[in-house]
Design a protein around this motif. Structure first.
Motif, PDB file in Angstrom:
ATOM      1  N   LEU A  12     117.679 -28.260  -6.298  1.00 23.99           N
ATOM      2  CA  LEU A  12     118.176 -26.940  -6.687  1.00 23.99           C
ATOM      3  C   LEU A  12     117.352 -25.824  -6.055  1.00 23.99           C
ATOM      4  O   LEU A  12     117.084 -24.803  -6.653  1.00 23.99           O
ATOM      5  CB  LEU A  12     118.179 -26.811  -8.216  1.00 23.99           C
ATOM      6  N   GLY A  13     116.964 -26.037  -4.796  1.00 21.89           N
ATOM      7  CA  GLY A  13     116.373 -24.964  -4.014  1.00 21.89           C
ATOM      8  C   GLY A  13     117.460 -24.065  -3.461  1.00 21.89           C
ATOM      9  O   GLY A  13     118.509 -23.867  -4.091  1.00 21.89           O
ATOM     10  N   GLY A  14     117.239 -23.522  -2.277  1.00 20.61           N
ATOM     11  CA  GLY A  14     118.209 -22.582  -1.722  1.00 20.61           C
ATOM     12  C   GLY A  14     119.610 -23.156  -1.632  1.00 20.61           C
ATOM     13  O   GLY A  14     120.579 -22.599  -2.164  1.00 20.61           O
ATOM     14  N   MET A  15     119.756 -24.292  -0.952  1.00 15.10           N
ATOM     15  CA  MET A  15     121.087 -24.858  -0.716  1.00 15.10           C
ATOM     16  C   MET A  15     121.681 -25.435  -1.990  1.00 15.10           C
ATOM     17  O   MET A  15     122.857 -25.216  -2.305  1.00 15.10           O
ATOM     18  CB  MET A  15     121.005 -25.938   0.366  1.00 15.10           C
ATOM     19  N   GLY A  16     120.893 -26.197  -2.742  1.00 15.21           N
ATOM     20  CA  GLY A  16     121.420 -26.843  -3.933  1.00 15.21           C
ATOM     21  C   GLY A  16     121.815 -25.871  -5.021  1.00 15.21           C
ATOM     22  O   GLY A  16     122.838 -26.075  -5.702  1.00 15.21           O
ATOM     23  N   SER A  17     121.035 -24.806  -5.193  1.00 17.01           N
ATOM     24  CA  SER A  17     121.398 -23.817  -6.217  1.00 17.01           C
ATOM     25  C   SER A  17     122.704 -23.127  -5.861  1.00 17.01           C
ATOM     26  O   SER A  17     123.547 -22.874  -6.733  1.00 17.01           O
ATOM     27  CB  SER A  17     120.272 -22.791  -6.388  1.00 17.01           C
ATOM     28  N   ALA A  18     122.890 -22.815  -4.573  1.00 17.73           N
ATOM     29  CA  ALA A  18     124.147 -22.198  -4.139  1.00 17.73           C
ATOM     30  C   ALA A  18     125.313 -23.157  -4.329  1.00 17.73           C
ATOM     31  O   ALA A  18     126.408 -22.760  -4.753  1.00 17.73           O
ATOM     32  CB  ALA A  18     124.038 -21.760  -2.682  1.00 17.73           C
ATOM     33  N   ALA A  19     125.092 -24.428  -4.025  1.00 20.47           N
ATOM     34  CA  ALA A  19     126.150 -25.415  -4.209  1.00 20.47           C
ATOM     35  C   ALA A  19     126.524 -25.550  -5.680  1.00 20.47           C
ATOM     36  O   ALA A  19     127.710 -25.618  -6.027  1.00 20.47           O
ATOM     37  CB  ALA A  19     125.707 -26.764  -3.649  1.00 20.47           C
TER      38      ALA A  19
END
Length: 382
Positions: A12-19
């Protein structure tokens, strides 16, 4: 019996949180899992600032994604009420045939992007914090700016939760499995096991460990960010006077930097680009060493002479690099219910909002209207 979801998002960093946000916003029952606290500083999505630019020397194929990312950043700011983006303008400085200048200019010409070309005297006059050599030339892009990583991650997490996502932190993923085509995906953590129709893996620097079966060699490098208090204070380094920049030397060495964002005591941030050392994310050296500080200060003195007035702080982060330094963003070649997003190679954060949108497309529909052929993992599978 394992709890079941529509989609599990691992990381849930940059990419995962956006996903997680884009999937939850589309009505999916989403579970997000991260081994650390929300918006932590132990991966790659931290450090207060990341450069956003539209003309892209890495490959013009990225430009449509950057244009969409800007639209989504503006929407994210409105929806979350957070300051996730600041427009400052941007300079790409180098010799006429350098990658930073010539590659950026070619990208702008291909896509009809607004820009200016500045000679050394123009750079000094417009932006007196810079002291280019007579042979230096710059590409200036007004729409370049700063994405705030911690604010962006927090905004996406808040909105994901508001749309019903269940988010678990301080929970380590131990492994995952996927049944045959059309089957389910399993995730096992140090707290339990979870089942989903779809699985998204956005592991950042932990890609070599969580995606070892992908067949893509991802190498992790330690990178250092530095904050200096400029000589005479930050007055000349405020966002309205000092743009973001990338500066390439004749030998190919690049630095990148930012204005002073956080008041007089916050300093201005600068870093070398791709001058890291191979590392393991679980044993990363987070100490910033005196010789590293001295090397950066020495590099700055002839280019931004007021900047290295006083070292304030440093921080280590990580690049997760593919062999060709392009992303991996696709359904897993061997597991169609698994979408992978990794190998962002030190230049991914400026794409975060649109990557989230693409991941949601791939996870739910298996395809996307965005141009992502460049990111097919089969191009670099070993």
């Amino acid at each position: 019996m394992a709890t079941s979801y529509d989609v599990i998002v691992v990381g849930l960093g940059g990419m995962g949180s956006a996903a997680a946000y884009h999937l939850a916003e589309r009505g999916q029952r989403v579970l997000g899992i991260d081994r650390f606290a929300p918006a932590h500083n132990l991966g790659s999505s931290h450090g207060g600032s990341r450069i956003y630019r539209q003309a892209y020397f890495e490959d013009p194929a990225y430009v449509p994604l950057l244009l969409r990312a800007r639209e989504l950043w503006e929407k994210l700011a409105t929806d979350s009420g957070r300051e996730v983006f600041t427009e400052t303008g941007g300079l790409m400085i180098g010799r006429e045939h350098s990658e930073a200048f010539a590659g950026t200019l070619a990208s702008a010409h291909q896509w009809g992007l607004d820009h200016e070309v500045l000679g050394a005297a123009d750079i000094r006059r417009r932006f007196p914090t810079f002291t280019p050599a007579a042979e230096d030339i710059a590409f200036y892009e007004r729409k370049a700016g700063i994405a705030r990583p911690e604010e962006t991650v927090t905004a996406h997490l808040d909105l994901a939760r508001a749309h019903g996502a269940e988010l678990h932190f301080a929970e380590m993923v131990l492994g995952w499995e996927a049944d045959g085509p059309g089957g389910k995906a399993w995730v096992v953590t140090d707290r339990g096991a979870y089942l989903a129709d779809r699985l998204v893996i956005a592991p950042g620097a932990w890609a070599p460990k969580l995606l070892s079966d992908l067949g893509v060699r991802v190498t992790v490098e330690r990178q250092v960010m530095y904050w200096f208090q400029p000589e005479g204070g930050t007055t000349s380094f405020t966002p309205d006077r000092h743009p973001v920049y990338i500066w390439e030397d004749p030998d190919g060495t690049q630095i990148y930097g930012f204005p002073a964002l956080d008041g007089p005591e916050g300093g201005a941030k600068v870093a070398f680009f791709r001058k890291g050392v191979p590392s393991d994310p679980d044993t990363l050296d987070r100490e910033i060493h005196p010789d590293e500080i001295a090397a950066m200060a020495d590099h700055l003195r002839s280019r931004l002479p007021a900047l290295p007035g006083r070292f304030l702080k440093g921080a280590a982060c990580m690049y997760a690099n593919t062999p060709d330094e392009h992303f991996v963003l696709a359904r897993h070649p061997d597991h169609p219910q698994v979408t992978v997003a990794c190998g962002f190679s030190g230049h991914g954060f400026k794409f975060v909002p649109v990557i989230g949108e693409i991941i949601a497309d791939l996870a739910l529909d298996g395809t996307t209207e965005h141009p992502i052929a460049l990111f097919d993992p089969r191009r670099v599978r070993v």
